[in-house]
Scaffold this active site. Structure first.
Site, PDB file in Angstrom:
ATOM      1  CE  LYS A 149      -2.729  -0.922   3.541  1.00  0.00           C
ATOM      2  NZ  LYS A 149      -2.639  -2.305   3.987  1.00  0.00           N
ATOM      3  CB  CYS A 197     -10.636   2.482  14.574  1.00  0.00           C
ATOM      4  SG  CYS A 197      -9.936   4.101  14.292  1.00  0.00           S
ATOM      5  CG  MET A 198      -7.813   4.717  17.087  1.00  0.00           C
ATOM      6  SD  MET A 198      -6.976   3.146  17.136  1.00  0.00           S
ATOM      7  CE  MET A 198      -6.078   3.279  18.652  1.00  0.00           C
ATOM      8  N   GLY A 203      -5.064   2.411  13.998  1.00  0.00           N
ATOM      9  CA  GLY A 203      -5.352   1.868  12.674  1.00  0.00           C
ATOM     10  C   GLY A 203      -5.074   2.866  11.560  1.00  0.00           C
ATOM     11  CD  GLN A 204      -9.103   6.216  10.393  1.00  0.00           C
ATOM     12  OE1 GLN A 204      -9.352   6.815   9.368  1.00  0.00           O
ATOM     13  NE2 GLN A 204      -9.837   6.366  11.488  1.00  0.00           N
ATOM     14  CG  MET A 254      -9.258  -2.059  14.539  1.00  0.00           C
ATOM     15  SD  MET A 254      -9.235  -0.568  15.490  1.00  0.00           S
ATOM     16  CE  MET A 254      -7.727   0.134  14.911  1.00  0.00           C
TER      17      MET A 254
HETATM   18  S1  SF4 Z   1       2.373   3.186   6.864  1.00  0.00           S
HETATM   19 FE1  SF4 Z   1       1.307   1.207   6.862  1.00  0.00          FE
HETATM   20  S2  SF4 Z   1       0.454   1.050   4.801  1.00  0.00           S
HETATM   21 FE2  SF4 Z   1       2.075   2.588   4.706  1.00  0.00          FE
HETATM   22  S3  SF4 Z   1       3.919   1.477   4.095  1.00  0.00           S
HETATM   23 FE3  SF4 Z   1       3.889   1.552   6.330  1.00  0.00          FE
HETATM   24  S4  SF4 Z   1       2.902  -0.343   6.936  1.00  0.00           S
HETATM   25 FE4  SF4 Z   1       2.420  -0.044   4.766  1.00  0.00          FE
END
Ligand code: SF4
Lengths: 796, 96
Positions: A82, A172-173, A377-378, A340
Site C-alpha cells: 500500500k 477504531c480507537m 489503525g489510521q 481493533m
Molecule cells: S504506513 Fe502502513 S500502509 Fe504505509 S507502508 Fe507503512 S505499513 Fe504499509
C-alpha cells in the site's frame, strides 16, 4: 529499456536499499540519478497508523514513485504494497475535481467554489437560526491532516460554540483512549516502537499486524527470527492469522471472551510470583471502578478465573494461558501490542484496562522493552483526532470538555470570551448518526453534517439503519472520490490528496511527521484546510481561522503553530515540534516535546526520559519520583488496576444465529477500498470480499470452495463466495470490509451496539447464520463507484 | 517490468549458503551484504507486482535460511511511462 539503463536502475534501487542499512554500494556514485525525478520530497505514508517515512519522487509536476525513507525511525526505509502503490489512486480519472451540488433533478451538477461554499454556509446559518447551534455536525477522520482536524474542531467548538464534532476514530480507537485515560489518567502509550526490538516477550492481541500494520509486524518478525530461542511471541486472536503463525503460544479465545483470559493470566502471574512488588506498592491503585480496594481483594477477585473455568468460557486451552502468563511474567521485558480486536467491542475499555493490569502488576511498563501499546489503525487517528481533541467530549491536548480549567485555557488560547465553549459534550458518533434527519422530523435534532475524508455509509456498523438520516439531512461531503456517502450527499467538495497539500500526521508512537506538498491537486480540487477556512470565513469567523490563503504550506504552518500554542502547557505539549524542525529532521519528533531544544520523548513518566517530570508548570511530580503517572487524577502518580467483571459480547451466537462473525482488513486494501481498489494491481489481488469458513463448518453446511453463501444477521445479509480455510476456528467466520459492492458490504450485517464508556461499536463480533445459495460465481468485479450520479442501491 | 531495491535478511551464519542458493533465481541480483552477513542488498526483477510477490514467496519457501525479504524501492517503469504519457484511462481499464 536498454541494458545500461536497466543496470543503472538496478544500481539505484539497490543503493536505496543499502541506505536502509546504513551501507553504501561500491559503484553507485551516479546511480541515484538514473531513477529520473526532479526531486524527492519527504513525507509519510497515509495507509495505516504505522507512520512509515517515505520519499515521493516528483517529475514534471507529477508524482512518479515512492521510496522508503531509510532514516525514518518507524520503518527504516521499508514499505508495504500500500505504501508503494496506494498513491497511484490519486491519478485515477474518477478523482473529484469540481464542487458539485445536487439539483432538483436529483443529479449532481458542477458549480463554482463560490456557489458551493455559499450554499453550504447559507444552509448552516439558516439551520443554526432555526434549530440552534447544535443542529449542524462535523464528522472527520483519522486520515485528515492534524491541521485540518484542529481547524474544524476550533471552528465548531470555538466559533460555532457547538461540540457536535466527531470522527471515525470513534469507530477504531475510542476504547484505547478510554483505557489509557481510566488506567493512567492520560491518553496514548508510554513507550515507543523501539521497545519492540528490546522486548523478550511480545504479546499481540486482537491484531492481525501482518496484514494491517505490515511494516511494524516486520520489525516484530525480524526480532523474533533473529533470536528465536530468546524472543517469545504470544498471540491472542480467534483466527490463525499470518500474525498468529509466528507465535510460540497462540491463545485462540472466542471473540469477545478474552477478558477472562487476561484475568486468568493476572491470576497466574500472582500465583507464581511473576509480579513486581515495587510496582504494586508504588504505582498501582486497585479499583473496582466504584471504590478503591487493596491488592488482596484483587487477588481474591481473580480466583474465579482459573485456567479450567476460563477454558470453558473462551474455548482457549488453559495450558496455553498458563504458558502465556509464564512467558509474560518471567521472560521480561514484555511488550503488548493490540488494535481493533480489543477496541471494537462493547467491553473495549475494560479489555484495554485488563491489558494495562498485566503490565502494571508485573512491572512491565516504563522500562526499555516493556510497554502496553495500542497501535492505531489510521495514519492520523492519534495525531489528528485524539491529540487535537476532535471528538465530542474533548478539547485540544485530549483534555475533557467538562473540565472548566481546560475550557478556560483553550478559550484564552483561541482568544474567545470566557464561557464560550459549551461544557456539555456533543453526540458521539453512533448517537450523531441516529439523530441526524430531516428538518421536519422533530425526533432528529441534527439537521446537517459535514463529512470529511471518510465514508460512513460503508463504514458504520449496521449501516442501513442510518441511511435515511444521511439522506434526509443536509449532507456535505469533502473527499477525493465518489463513495457510498457521496451518493447520499447534497454537496460534494473535491479535496486534495496528502501529497497535493502536505501537513502533519502523528502515528501510534506519539511521533509527528511532516509531509511536504509535492504536486498540485487536479482540476479545481482544493486543500481541505482551505475548504475549512473558507467555510469559517463565510460564517464570519475569519478572525478565529485566519489561515485561508491559497498557499497550502503557509496555511498549514499557521494552523500548526496555532495548535502548538494551544497545547503548549498540557501533558501533550508539542510546542517544540516546529515546522522548521520537522522539515529538517528525517524521523520527526515524539511528544511531549515542550521546547525547541527538546529531543522529544521516547518513554513517558520516567525521570531522565520525560521532560515533563521536571516541568511543574505543566504537571507536578515529587522530586524523588523516578516513575510517576502524572495524569493520575488523585495526584498520587499511580495507575488504576481494575477489577472489571467478566462480560462477553453483546450478541453471542445462539441456535438461530449459530456463528460468530468477525470483520477486518486485508493487507492490500485500505478501509472502504475507495483508494486502493483504484490501483489495478491491488484491485486484482483482492478484487472482492469473501467469507472465510472452517472446513468442518463448510462440510456441515454443504459448502465448497467458491460457492456463493448468504450470511445473515438479525439486521441484514450479504452474499459472497466462500473461502474454506483452517485459520478460522469452527464456529467463527471472517469477512473483510473493503468491498463497496452492495451485496458484499459487510456493515449491512454487523451490529451497532457500543461500549458504554468509549461509545465504540462492536464491529468485531455479532451472531450470524449461513446458507449455501449457489455454485461458484465470478464476482471479481473490482467494483468502484465511478460516477457521482450512480444511484444509491437502496430506495430510501 | 518491476525492479526492486530490497534487503534479504538471513539466519546468522547462513549468508554463503543463501548466496549459493540464490544463484538458481536469475531474477535476483546480489550487490552487497552487511558486516554481520545477515542482511543482503539485492534487486528482484519481475514482470509485474503480482509476480514479484509470488517470486518472493517462492524464494522464501525454497530457501528456509531466509528470514525476510523487505523492499525499500520498487521501480514501476511502465506505470511511470503511462503516467507521463497521460494514458491513464488505458492504465486504469481494470479489465484490460
Ligand atoms: S504506513 Fe502502513 S500502509 Fe504505509 S507502508 Fe507503512 S505499513 Fe504499509
Amino acid at each position: 529499456m536498454d541494458l545500461t539503463r536497466r543496470e543503472m536502475i538496478k544500481l539505484s534501487a539497490a543503493s536505496f536499499a543499502a541506505a536502509a542499512l546504513n551501507m553504501s554500494l561500491p559503484r553507485n556514485s551516479s546511480a541515484d540519478e538514473e531513477i529520473v525525478v526532479d526531486k524527492w520530497v519527504k513525507g509519510t505514508c497515509r495507509f495505516c497508523g504505522t507512520g512509515c517515512g517515505i520519499y515521493a519522487g516528483v517529475r514534471n509536476g507529477q508524482l512518479v514513485g515512492i521510496r522508503g525513507n531509510p532514516k525514518a525511525a518507524t520503518n527504516f526505509g521499508f514499505l508495504c504494497v500500500k505504501g508503494f502503490k496506494g498513491y497511484m489512486s490519486m491519478y485515477h480519472p474518477d478523482r473529484l475535481k469540481y464542487p458539485m451540488i445536487r439539483s432538483e433533478d436529483d443529479k449532481f451538477h458542477r458549480v463554482s467554489w463560490d456557489d458551493a461554499l455559499s450554499k453550504v454556509t447559507n444552509k448552516f446559518k439558516e439551520l443554526h437560526q432555526k434549530f440552534g447551534k447544535d443542529s449542524v455536525a462535523f464528522y472527520g477522520s483519522g486520515q485528515c491532516m492534524t491541521e485540518e482536524s484542529y481547524t474544524f474542531n476550533k471552528l465548531w467548538k470555538g466559533g460555532l460554540r457547538s461540540n457536535m464534532v466527531e470522527g471515525n476514530p470513534r469507530l477504531c480507537m475510542a476504547s484505547a483512549v478510554g483505557g489509557y485515560i481510566t488506567t493512567f489518567g492520560a491518553d496514548e502509550p508510554a513507550g515507543s516502537y523501539a521497545d519492540i526490538e528490546k522486548a523478550k516477550t511480545l504479546f499481540i492481541v486482537g491484531s492481525n499486524m501482518a496484514e494491517c500494520h505490515p511494516i511494524l509486524f516486520r520489525r516484530v518478525a525480524r526480532h523474533k527470527l533473529q533470536d528465536p530461542d530468546n524472543v517469545n511471541i504470544i498471540v491472542c486472536e480467534p483466527r490463525l492469522t499470518p500474525t498468529a503463525r509466528i507465535a510460540d503460544i497462540w491463545l485462540p479465545a472466542d471473540p469477545g471472551t478474552d477478558l477472562a483470559v487476561f484475568h486468568c493470566m493476572a491470576r497466574e502471574l500472582i500465583k507464581n510470583n511473576w509480579t513486581d512488588s515495587w510496582y504494586i506498592e508504588n504505582l498501582c491503585r486497585f479499583s473496582t471502578g466504584a471504590k478503591v480496594v487493596d491488592f488482596n481483594a484483587y487477588k481474591q477477585f481473580l480466583e474465579q478465573f482459573t485456567p479450567e473455568a476460563v477454558e470453558k468460557i473462551t474455548r482457549c486451552p488453559g495450558a496455553n494461558i498458563k504458558e502465556a502468563a509464564r512467558l509474560f511474567g518471567s521472560q521480561c521485558p514484555t511488550m503488548s501490542l493490540w488494535t481493533m480486536g480489543l477496541n471494537q467491542r462493547t467491553r473495549g475499555v475494560w479489555a484495554n484496562n485488563l491489558m494495562h493490569n498485566l503490565h502494571l502488576i508485573s512491572g512491565n511498563i516504563c522500562k526499555e522493552g516493556a510497554d502496553s501499546f495500542s497501535i492505531t489503525g489510521q495514519p492520523n487517528a492519534c495525531g489528528g483526532v485524539r491529540e487535537t481533541g476532535s471528538l465530542c467530549q474533548l478539547l485540544p491536548g485530549t483534555r475533557a470538555i467538562t473540565d472548566a480549567a481546560a475550557r478556560a485555557d483553550v478559550e484564552k488560547s483561541w482568544k474567545i470570551p470566557a464561557g464560550s465553549i459549551d461544557p456539555k459534550p456533543g453526540f458521539h458518533t453512533m448517537e450523531m448518526f441516529a439523530k441526524l434527519g430531516a428538518e421536519d422530523d422533530t425526533s432528529k435534532p441534527l439537521k446537517a453534517m459535514l463529512v470529511s475524508t471518510t465514508n460512513p455509509a460503508q463504514s458504520l456498523p449496521n449501516a442501513p439503519k442510518y441511511y435515511k438520516g444521511m439522506k434526509d439531512a443536509f449532507l456535505v461531503v469533502l473527499d477525493i472520490f465518489p463513495t457510498r456517502t457521496t451518493q447520499l450527499a447534497d454537496v460534494i467538495l473535491p479535496a486534495a490528496f496528502i501529497y497535493e497539500k502536505g501537513g502533519v500526521y502523528g502515528c501510534s508512537e506519539r511521533r509527528s511527521q511532516l509531509t511536504q506538498k509535492c504536486v498540485e491537486p487536479p482540476g479545481e480540487a482544493k486543500a481541505d484546510l482551505w475548504i475549512a477556512a473558507q467555510i469559517a470565513k463565510r460564517m464570519g469567523l475569519e478572525k478565529l481561522i485566519p489561515w485561508n490563503g491559497d498557499d497550502a504550506p503557509t496555511s498549514y504552518k499557521m494552523a500548526w503553530d496555532d495548535y502548538r500554542e494551544c497545547v503548549k502547557l498540557t501533558e501533550h505539549t508539542l510546542f517544540g515540534i516546529t515546522y522548521d524542525r520537522l522539515t529538517q529532521m528525517e524521523e520527526g519528533l515524539q511528544w511531549p516535546c515542550p521546547n525547541d531544544k527538546s529531543p522529544g520523548t521516547s518513554r513517558r513518566y520516567v525521570r531522565g526520559h520525560d521532560p515533563l517530570m521536571n516541568m511543574p508548570d505543566i504537571v507536578k511530580v515529587p522530586s524523588s519520583a523516578l516513575i510517576y503517572f502524572y495524569g493520575d487524577k488523585q495526584h498520587e502518580g499511580k495507575a488504576n488496576v481494575f477489577l472489571r467483571p467478566y462480560k462477553g459480547p453483546e450478541e453471542p451466537p445462539d441456535k438461530d444465529y449459530p456463528f460468530f462473525l468477525t470483520t477486518g482488513r486485508v493487507i492490500e486494501q485500505w478501509h472502504s477500498g475507495t483508494m486502493t481498489m483504484r490501483v489495478p494491481e491491488i484491485a486484482r489481488s483482492k478484487p472482492n470480499a469473501y467469507i472465510e469458513i472452517n472446513p468442518s463448518d463448510a462440510k456441515e453446511y454443504g459448502i465448497k470452495e467458491g460457492d456463493m453463501v448468504k450470511i445473515s444477521s438479525r439486521r441484514g445479509f450479504n452474499i459472497m463466495p466462500a473461502r474454506i480455510v483452517k485459520n478460522s476456528l469452527p464456529g467463527i467466520l471472517f469477512v473483510p470490509w473493503f468491498d463497496q459492492t452492495w451485496d458484499r458490504m459487510i456493515n449491512r450485517v454487523t451490529i451497532d451496539a457500543f461500549d458504554e464508556g468509549s461509545k465504540q461499536p462492536e464491529f468485531k463480533i455479532c451472531a450470524v447464520k449461513i446458507e449455501r445459495v449457489g455454485d461458484p460465481k465470478d464476482v471479481a468485479d473490482m467494483y468502484i463507484i465511478s460516477d457521482v450520479n450512480t444511484p444509491f442501491p437502496l430506495k430510501i | 517490468m518491476v525492479i526492486t531495491g530490497s534487503v534479504i535478511m538471513v539466519m546468522p551464519g547462513s549468508d554463503v549458503v543463501v548466496e549459493e542458493k540464490l544463484r538458481s533465481f536469475p531474477q535476483v541480483t546480489c550487490h552487497a551484504k552487511s558486516n554481520s552477513g545477515m542482511d543482503m542488498i539485492v534487486n528482484v526483477e519481475a514482470d509485474n507486482h503480482h509476480e514479484l510477490e509470488s517470486l518472493c514467496q517462492k524464494i522464501k519457501d525454497d530457501i528456509p535460511e531466509i528470514i525476510d525479504i523487505g523492499h525499500v524501492y520498487i521501480n514501476f517503469e511502465e506505470e511511470i511511462q503511462k503516467i507521463e504519457s497521460g494514458t491513464w484511462q488505458n492504465y486504469y481499464n481494470l479489465n484490460d
